[in-house]
Design a protein around this motif. Structure first.
Motif, PDB file in Angstrom:
ATOM      1  N   ASN A 255       0.825  -1.213   0.000  1.00 38.43           N
ATOM      2  CA  ASN A 255       0.000   0.000   0.000  1.00 38.43           C
ATOM      3  C   ASN A 255       0.857   1.260   0.000  1.00 38.43           C
ATOM      4  OD1 ASN A 255      -2.546  -1.166  -0.099  1.00 38.43           O
ATOM      5  ND2 ASN A 255      -2.668  -1.410   2.125  1.00 38.43           N
ATOM      6  N   HIS A 256       1.963   1.225   0.742  1.00 43.47           N
ATOM      7  CA  HIS A 256       2.865   2.377   0.776  1.00 43.47           C
ATOM      8  C   HIS A 256       3.460   2.641  -0.604  1.00 43.47           C
ATOM      9  CE1 HIS A 256       5.746   5.291   2.117  1.00 43.47           C
ATOM     10  NE2 HIS A 256       6.785   4.503   1.885  1.00 43.47           N
ATOM     11  N   ALA A 257       3.904   1.574  -1.270  1.00 46.12           N
ATOM     12  CA  ALA A 257       4.477   1.725  -2.609  1.00 46.12           C
ATOM     13  C   ALA A 257       3.429   2.237  -3.596  1.00 46.12           C
ATOM     14  CB  ALA A 257       5.041   0.387  -3.080  1.00 46.12           C
ATOM     15  N   LEU A 258       2.222   1.695  -3.526  1.00 47.81           N
ATOM     16  CA  LEU A 258       1.148   2.138  -4.419  1.00 47.81           C
ATOM     17  C   LEU A 258       0.771   3.589  -4.156  1.00 47.81           C
ATOM     18  CD1 LEU A 258      -1.074  -1.068  -4.270  1.00 47.81           C
ATOM     19  CD2 LEU A 258       0.038  -0.163  -6.327  1.00 47.81           C
ATOM     20  N   ALA A 259       0.749   3.997  -2.890  1.00 45.95           N
ATOM     21  CA  ALA A 259       0.394   5.378  -2.551  1.00 45.95           C
ATOM     22  C   ALA A 259       1.393   6.358  -3.146  1.00 45.95           C
ATOM     23  CB  ALA A 259       0.327   5.536  -1.028  1.00 45.95           C
ATOM     24  N   GLU A 260       2.690   6.020  -3.088  1.00 45.48           N
ATOM     25  CA  GLU A 260       3.698   6.908  -3.683  1.00 45.48           C
ATOM     26  C   GLU A 260       3.533   6.965  -5.195  1.00 45.48           C
ATOM     27  OE1 GLU A 260       7.716   6.660  -2.631  1.00 45.48           O
ATOM     28  OE2 GLU A 260       7.344   7.275  -0.563  1.00 45.48           O
ATOM     29  N   ALA A 261       3.225   5.834  -5.824  1.00 50.51           N
ATOM     30  CA  ALA A 261       3.011   5.819  -7.266  1.00 50.51           C
ATOM     31  C   ALA A 261       1.803   6.666  -7.647  1.00 50.51           C
ATOM     32  CB  ALA A 261       2.842   4.381  -7.760  1.00 50.51           C
ATOM     33  N   LEU A 262       0.760   6.619  -6.837  1.00 54.23           N
ATOM     34  CA  LEU A 262      -0.424   7.439  -7.096  1.00 54.23           C
ATOM     35  C   LEU A 262      -0.103   8.921  -7.039  1.00 54.23           C
ATOM     36  CD1 LEU A 262      -3.073   5.448  -5.020  1.00 54.23           C
ATOM     37  CD2 LEU A 262      -3.124   5.797  -7.501  1.00 54.23           C
ATOM     38  N   ARG A 263       0.781   9.306  -6.127  1.00 56.26           N
ATOM     39  CA  ARG A 263       1.130  10.727  -5.977  1.00 56.26           C
ATOM     40  C   ARG A 263       1.957  11.257  -7.136  1.00 56.26           C
ATOM     41  NH1 ARG A 263       1.522   9.317  -0.417  1.00 56.26           N
ATOM     42  NH2 ARG A 263       3.770   8.941  -0.590  1.00 56.26           N
ATOM     43  N   LEU A 264       2.604  10.364  -7.895  1.00 53.09           N
ATOM     44  CA  LEU A 264       3.455  10.817  -8.993  1.00 53.09           C
ATOM     45  C   LEU A 264       2.643  11.380 -10.151  1.00 53.09           C
ATOM     46  CD1 LEU A 264       6.094   7.935  -9.134  1.00 53.09           C
ATOM     47  CD2 LEU A 264       6.421  10.268  -8.279  1.00 53.09           C
ATOM     48  N   GLY A 265       1.388  10.991 -10.273  1.00 52.53           N
ATOM     49  CA  GLY A 265       0.564  11.455 -11.384  1.00 52.53           C
ATOM     50  C   GLY A 265       0.758  10.590 -12.614  1.00 52.53           C
ATOM     51  N   GLY A 266      -0.130  10.747 -13.590  1.00 51.04           N
ATOM     52  CA  GLY A 266      -0.061   9.942 -14.802  1.00 51.04           C
ATOM     53  C   GLY A 266      -0.516   8.517 -14.564  1.00 51.04           C
ATOM     54  N   ASP A 267      -0.317   7.680 -15.574  1.00 50.06           N
ATOM     55  CA  ASP A 267      -0.691   6.274 -15.447  1.00 50.06           C
ATOM     56  C   ASP A 267       0.282   5.557 -14.507  1.00 50.06           C
ATOM     57  OD1 ASP A 267      -2.701   6.801 -17.219  1.00 50.06           O
ATOM     58  OD2 ASP A 267      -1.700   5.897 -18.948  1.00 50.06           O
ATOM     59  N   ILE A 268      -0.182   4.487 -13.887  1.00 56.39           N
ATOM     60  CA  ILE A 268       0.630   3.693 -12.967  1.00 56.39           C
ATOM     61  C   ILE A 268       0.910   2.338 -13.606  1.00 56.39           C
ATOM     62  CG2 ILE A 268       0.718   2.570 -10.713  1.00 56.39           C
ATOM     63  CD1 ILE A 268      -1.128   4.683  -9.662  1.00 56.39           C
ATOM     64  N   HIS A 269       2.160   1.934 -13.565  1.00 58.83           N
ATOM     65  CA  HIS A 269       2.561   0.635 -14.097  1.00 58.83           C
ATOM     66  C   HIS A 269       2.920  -0.273 -12.923  1.00 58.83           C
ATOM     67  CE1 HIS A 269       2.814   1.987 -18.345  1.00 58.83           C
ATOM     68  NE2 HIS A 269       2.959   3.154 -17.743  1.00 58.83           N
ATOM     69  N   VAL A 270       2.239  -1.392 -12.838  1.00 63.50           N
ATOM     70  CA  VAL A 270       2.471  -2.362 -11.769  1.00 63.50           C
ATOM     71  C   VAL A 270       3.096  -3.599 -12.411  1.00 63.50           C
ATOM     72  CG1 VAL A 270       1.439  -3.722  -9.916  1.00 63.50           C
ATOM     73  CG2 VAL A 270       0.539  -1.441 -10.438  1.00 63.50           C
ATOM     74  N   ASN A 271       4.379  -3.761 -12.200  1.00 60.63           N
ATOM     75  CA  ASN A 271       5.129  -4.847 -12.837  1.00 60.63           C
ATOM     76  C   ASN A 271       5.178  -6.048 -11.900  1.00 60.63           C
ATOM     77  OD1 ASN A 271       6.989  -6.544 -14.054  1.00 60.63           O
ATOM     78  ND2 ASN A 271       8.341  -4.887 -14.685  1.00 60.63           N
ATOM     79  N   LEU A 272       4.422  -7.069 -12.240  1.00 69.07           N
ATOM     80  CA  LEU A 272       4.363  -8.296 -11.452  1.00 69.07           C
ATOM     81  C   LEU A 272       4.933  -9.478 -12.241  1.00 69.07           C
ATOM     82  CD1 LEU A 272       0.687  -7.909 -10.133  1.00 69.07           C
ATOM     83  CD2 LEU A 272       2.790  -6.986  -9.133  1.00 69.07           C
ATOM     84  N   ALA A 273       5.734  -9.182 -13.256  1.00 65.91           N
ATOM     85  CA  ALA A 273       6.231 -10.227 -14.147  1.00 65.91           C
ATOM     86  C   ALA A 273       7.062 -11.267 -13.412  1.00 65.91           C
ATOM     87  CB  ALA A 273       7.054  -9.603 -15.282  1.00 65.91           C
ATOM     88  N   HIS A 274       7.744 -10.857 -12.347  1.00 66.60           N
ATOM     89  CA  HIS A 274       8.591 -11.782 -11.601  1.00 66.60           C
ATOM     90  C   HIS A 274       7.977 -12.141 -10.249  1.00 66.60           C
ATOM     91  CE1 HIS A 274      11.883 -11.591 -14.472  1.00 66.60           C
ATOM     92  NE2 HIS A 274      11.598 -10.313 -14.604  1.00 66.60           N
ATOM     93  N   LEU A 275       6.671 -11.952 -10.133  1.00 71.86           N
ATOM     94  CA  LEU A 275       5.960 -12.363  -8.927  1.00 71.86           C
ATOM     95  C   LEU A 275       5.392 -13.759  -9.167  1.00 71.86           C
ATOM     96  CD1 LEU A 275       5.176 -11.006  -6.165  1.00 71.86           C
ATOM     97  CD2 LEU A 275       2.923 -10.641  -7.165  1.00 71.86           C
ATOM     98  N   THR A 276       5.756 -14.701  -8.312  1.00 77.93           N
ATOM     99  CA  THR A 276       5.333 -16.095  -8.504  1.00 77.93           C
ATOM    100  C   THR A 276       4.096 -16.469  -7.696  1.00 77.93           C
ATOM    101  OG1 THR A 276       6.889 -16.810  -6.792  1.00 77.93           O
ATOM    102  CG2 THR A 276       7.660 -16.848  -9.083  1.00 77.93           C
ATOM    103  N   PHE A 277       3.774 -15.680  -6.663  1.00 77.07           N
ATOM    104  CA  PHE A 277       2.586 -15.965  -5.853  1.00 77.07           C
ATOM    105  C   PHE A 277       2.024 -14.677  -5.302  1.00 77.07           C
ATOM    106  CE2 PHE A 277       0.679 -16.467  -1.652  1.00 77.07           C
ATOM    107  CZ  PHE A 277      -0.369 -17.328  -1.947  1.00 77.07           C
ATOM    108  N   MET A 278       0.712 -14.559  -5.335  1.00 80.99           N
ATOM    109  CA  MET A 278       0.005 -13.422  -4.750  1.00 80.99           C
ATOM    110  C   MET A 278      -1.293 -13.934  -4.146  1.00 80.99           C
ATOM    111  SD  MET A 278      -1.626 -10.079  -6.652  1.00 80.99           S
ATOM    112  CE  MET A 278      -0.194  -9.016  -6.494  1.00 80.99           C
ATOM    113  N   ASP A 279      -1.584 -13.542  -2.908  1.00 76.11           N
ATOM    114  CA  ASP A 279      -2.856 -13.964  -2.323  1.00 76.11           C
ATOM    115  C   ASP A 279      -3.932 -12.914  -2.597  1.00 76.11           C
ATOM    116  OD1 ASP A 279      -2.444 -11.912  -0.485  1.00 76.11           O
ATOM    117  OD2 ASP A 279      -2.452 -13.212   1.280  1.00 76.11           O
ATOM    118  N   ALA A 280      -5.149 -13.214  -2.180  1.00 75.65           N
ATOM    119  CA  ALA A 280      -6.288 -12.339  -2.473  1.00 75.65           C
ATOM    120  C   ALA A 280      -6.155 -10.980  -1.802  1.00 75.65           C
ATOM    121  CB  ALA A 280      -7.584 -13.015  -2.049  1.00 75.65           C
ATOM    122  N   ALA A 281      -5.546 -10.921  -0.616  1.00 74.59           N
ATOM    123  CA  ALA A 281      -5.414  -9.656   0.093  1.00 74.59           C
ATOM    124  C   ALA A 281      -4.519  -8.690  -0.681  1.00 74.59           C
ATOM    125  CB  ALA A 281      -4.852  -9.893   1.499  1.00 74.59           C
TER     126      ALA A 281
END
Length: 281
Positions: A205-231
């Motif tokens: 959430n902290h990382a996403l909040a900083e990205a939101l403050r930058l303005g413009g579109d947000i790119h979330v790179n999960l290409a090297h994420l092997t597991f993510m839970d629902a939360a």
């Protein structure tokens, strides 16, 4: 990266190749936008490969030669020999050419891994980093030297850090053996690698909040994420919900992570665009 100014000589030490390319892409993009001549010296990937990596990060080829990508073999190691004097002379010529051609200055980034080859004496690297400082005096040159922590010994890395007035690094929000969350510079956003569950949602959430403050579109790179839970997936969906009209969230991920994002409804939002990472499960 945004704080670098003409006259700055910065050191980038890295262990993540993707992170290095993001920072280099941001450095190149900012130079093009500022009307500077940009020269990239590459070692670990040839000029066509680096050009492709830059294009994937929204840095497009320029007309008129504003961006030049050179191979270290042809630049520093011509004839199998390398010397600090020749390297400094080459940069001096580039600096004068940029001024003559009407550019606002010269921006250089160099992969310094050439110094680890048998034909290159590392002491020439030390001489170069010491003597090149004179070229920055007039405030027309800005440079980032790249050092791979896995290729250089600790003594050389310590010297490199001391020889540069500035240091460049990605903002890291969390790092442990299972998960790394850091800022992505180009395109702007965040990158996650490893595995994430509900326990690391505050850092996400902290990382996403900083990205939101930058303005413009947000790119979330999960290409090297092997597991993510629902939360964790829901946290990304919530960030997308908070986007103002006209802004979008671009997500890159593997199929397994895409299924979790689909499950929580994150990919149903109009502002979300999802692209499957090539070769990822």
């Amino acid at each position: 990266m945004e704080d670098l100014r003409p006259g700055d000589h910065a050191c980038l030490t890295y262990s993540d190749a993707e992170e290095r390319l993001d920072i280099v892409a941001a450095f190149v993009r900012d130079g093009i936008g500022a009307g500077q001549k940009v020269v990239c010296f590459t070692d670990q990937s040839g000029p066509p490969d680096l050009a492709g990596e830059l294009a994937e990060r929204d840095v497009k080829p320029t007309d008129g030669g504003q961006l030049t990508i050179r191979d270290n073999d042809a630049a520093w190691l011509s004839g199998g020999q390398v010397s600090a004097a020749n390297m400094i002379e080459m940069l001096s010529v580039e600096l004068e050419a940029a001024h003559r051609d009407g550019y606002a200055g010269l921006r250089v980034t160099a992969d310094m891994c050439w110094a680890t080859r048998p034909v290159a004496a590392v002491d020439e690297l030390l001489v170069f980093e010491t003597r090149v400082a004179d070229l920055f005096a007039e405030g027309r040159l800005i440079a980032v030297c790249q050092y791979d922590r896995q290729r250089f010994d600790h003594v050389t890395l310590a010297f490199a850090a001391k020889a540069h007035a500035r240091a460049v690094a990605a903002a890291v929000y969390h790092e442990d053996p299972l998960l790394r969350i850091c800022r992505q510079h180009a395109p702007p956003g965040i990158r996650l690698a490893g595995e994430i569950d509900y326990r690391r949602v505050p850092e996400l959430n902290h990382a996403l909040a900083e990205a939101l403050r930058l303005g413009g579109d947000i790119h979330v790179n999960l290409a090297h994420l092997t597991f993510m839970d629902a939360a964790a997936a829901a946290a990304i969906g919530q960030a997308a919900l908070s986007l103002q009209p006209g802004r979008a969230m671009a997500i890159v991920c593997g199929r397994a992570v895409r299924k979790v994002l689909d499950l929580v409804g994150a990919t149903d939002q109009p502002a979300v665009r999802v692209r499957l990472a090539h070769g990822r499960p």
